[in-house]
Enzyme design. Structure first.
Site, short mmCIF file in Angstrom:
data_model
loop_
_atom_site.label_atom_id
_atom_site.label_comp_id
_atom_site.label_asym_id
_atom_site.label_seq_id
_atom_site.Cartn_x
_atom_site.Cartn_y
_atom_site.Cartn_z
CG HIS A 283 -2.13 -0.85 1.28
ND1 HIS A 283 -3.43 -1.05 0.60
CD2 HIS A 283 -2.21 -2.30 1.84
CE1 HIS A 283 -3.90 -2.08 0.51
NE2 HIS A 283 -3.36 -2.71 1.47
CG ASP A 346 -3.37 -4.15 4.90
OD1 ASP A 346 -2.49 -3.23 5.31
OD2 ASP A 346 -4.76 -4.06 4.57
CD GLU A 347 -5.53 -5.75 1.33
OE1 GLU A 347 -6.98 -6.17 1.03
OE2 GLU A 347 -5.35 -4.74 1.24
CB ALA A 348 2.69 -6.97 2.56
CB SER A 349 0.13 -10.15 -2.22
OG SER A 349 -0.23 -9.26 -2.97
#
Length: 538
Positions: A283, A346-349
């Site tokens: 993000h 979060d959501e650190a793909s």
């Protein structure tokens, strides 16, 4: 017109009644027999539900032209709460409501806000309120408790008390005693100012609205792929360039450090702690677009105005990345008196799991070195949380082995399951704003769960509290925010404040419906859920 207030006017009142000339007195307020038909708001209408209440039948205090607000002698904080109460009620009542130091511990008139005599069960945020025919006395152990008591007092007054122009009254308050205190220490709301930017005035208005329901933390999501919203002196392009746009390509914006300080101060005056978030390592496109050297390849990507997630990442192998984080967190920590800094996570793909864990572990140490406690989305439990680190659960199921394991090792959890607390989720398929990836959430869904027993293996003692996030991919204005937050935010606020023994959907629906007229007077743009019976005209 004569006043027959309390016991002192009883003889005169009886004489006047015998001649048919009397007006009926509520405390310091004279009203006619027709006006006396106004029914005081019952204790059972308050949101969040109070812990213990004992109404006194037939007893009412009325705020009137002679009412004085008395505050704890020598306490600037108590005086501030008194000034806040007076500021709320002067416009609607037209009364002067002077604020002065109390002269004793046993008030005989007016409204008193005292830091003595509260039961130990009230803790740091609870209060005791006694309403007699002669006086209202709110006692607390700390100023935050006085402020909470004032929010209850507001709801015990007619909705017209929220007006910004003078109303006819009367202003009766039902008699009795309330002893009230929170279930959880952390009761939060989150406002995403990164996807769309909201000016200081909008944030302050939102703070005022959530304060009515005893929310005590406002989590500001200050950075994301679409925008960076806080000025950082050591990295100025973050705000100037990274903050220049928003979802959909509209105008962005950012808070100067003076703006941020204004928000912090306004929140503090409402006994709300600001929790700033700089999301990382994902993000982060706004930051990456602002400084090429933060990218592993040294090339800055273009600014991003879409809504996809998971594609960006700070370069976790570069030492400069940690210098950057240290300087950003250092400036933000210096501006933030509260104990928390939220690091997202979060959501650190786009970050490899081993790199992610090493990154989070190092960033936790940086935040701790600046004297702050780390909060992160629950993904951070895949690293090694510090003993003080708080994980914010945002999952959509009631099982998460990693979070359960972390909780059993001592990590405290803020409960924000997306399918129950995310205020940007649509109410139903007809809702024009918001999203539905987590669920459709109407009020009954938002209310119908137990934060202390929701996540398998995570008991109440592991839960720090609850938070209602409001993401803004589709929200652009204050009315948008209000429409999505109300009436669901008060439902989640009650889960955070009230004893679970008070949890009852039917009773809550009635109490929530009673808020409608108040919101109408406040000019608050709320959703008229069909699950709630709203009074006519609200």
């Amino acid at each position: 017109m004569k006043v027959y207030g309390g016991r002192r006017g009883l003889a005169s009142l009886l004489l006047a009644l015998s001649t048919g000339l009397a007006t009926v007195g509520y405390g310091a307020l004279s009203i006619t027999p027709a006006e006396a038909a106004v029914t005081p708001v019952p204790f059972s209408s308050v949101v969040p539900a109070v812990a213990v209440s004992t109404p006194t039948s037939g007893v009412t205090y009325g705020i009137g032209a002679a009412t004085t607000i008395y505050t704890e002698p020598g306490s600037t904080a108590a005086a501030s709460v008194g000034g806040y109460l007076a500021g709320l009620l002067r416009p609607s009542t037209g009364y002067p409501l002077p604020v002065t130091a109390a002269s004793g511990s046993s008030p005989s008139d007016g409204i008193s806000l005292l830091l003595s005599g509260a039961p130990s069960s009230a803790g740091n945020e609870g209060y005791q309120m006694d309403v007699t025919a002669d006086a209202i006395v709110i006692r607390a152990n700390r100023p935050a408790g006085l402020f909470a008591g004032v929010q209850t007092l507001r709801q015990l007054l007619p909705a017209a008390a929220e007006s910004t122009t003078a109303q006819p009254g009367p202003w009766p308050v039902a008699g009795g005693r309330i002893v009230d205190y929170p279930r959880f220490a952390y009761r939060g709301a989150m406002l995403d100012v990164a996807r769309h930017f909201f000016p200081v005035s909008t944030v302050e208005r939102y703070i005022d609205e959530i304060a009515l329901y005893k929310i005590n933390h406002l989590h500001l999501h200050l950075s994301d792929d679409q925008g960076w919203r806080i000025a950082v002196n050591s990295w100025p392009d973050l705000a100037v360039h990274g903050g220049s746009t928003a979802v959909g390509g509209g105008a962005g914006g950012y808070y100067t450090q003076a703006d941020y300080q204004q928000i912090v101060d306004h929140a503090a005056s409402r006994h709300i702690t600001i929790v700033p978030e700089i999301d990382m390592p994902g993000h982060t496109n706004a930051a990456l677009a602002s400084y090429a050297e933060l990218n592993c390849n040294g090339v800055a990507p273009p600014l991003y105005t879409g809504t996809d997630v998971g594609f960006s990442s700070l370069c976790t192998s570069k030492e400069l990345t940690y210098t950057f984080i240290d300087q950003v967190v250092g400036e933000l920590a210096a501006l933030t008196p509260g104990p928390y800094v939220h690091i997202g996570g979060d959501e650190a793909s786009s970050t490899q799991p081993a790199d992610y864990a090493a990154f989070i572990n190092r960033v936790q140490q940086i935040v701790a070195a600046h004297g702050k406690t780390v909060v992160g989305w629950h993904d951070i439990v895949n690293a090694t949380p510090l003993p003080s680190t708080v994980a914010q659960f945002w999952g959509t199921t009631s099982r998460n082995a990693a979070v359960t394991s972390a909780a059993q090792r001592g990590t405290k959890i803020i409960m924000s399951p997306a399918n129950l607390t995310y205020l940007d989720m649509k109410y139903n398929s007809r809702t024009t704003l918001g999203q539905n990836w987590a669920a459709y959430i109407d009020v009954k869904n938002a209310y119908g769960w137990n934060p202390g027993a929701y996540l398998s293996g995570v008991g109440e003692s592991s839960v720090l509290g609850v938070e209602a996030p409001l993401w803004t991919e589709t929200l652009k204005t204050l009315p948008d925010l209000e429409y999505m937050a109300f009436p669901r935010l008060p439902a989640i606020a009650e889960l955070g404040w009230s004893p679970y023994s008070t949890h009852d959907w039917k009773a809550f629906g009635q109490r929530l419906g009673a808020q409608g007229p108040r919101w109408r007077v406040m000019g608050l743009n709320y959703y008229r859920s069909t699950q709630v019976t709203w009074p006519a005209g609200s």
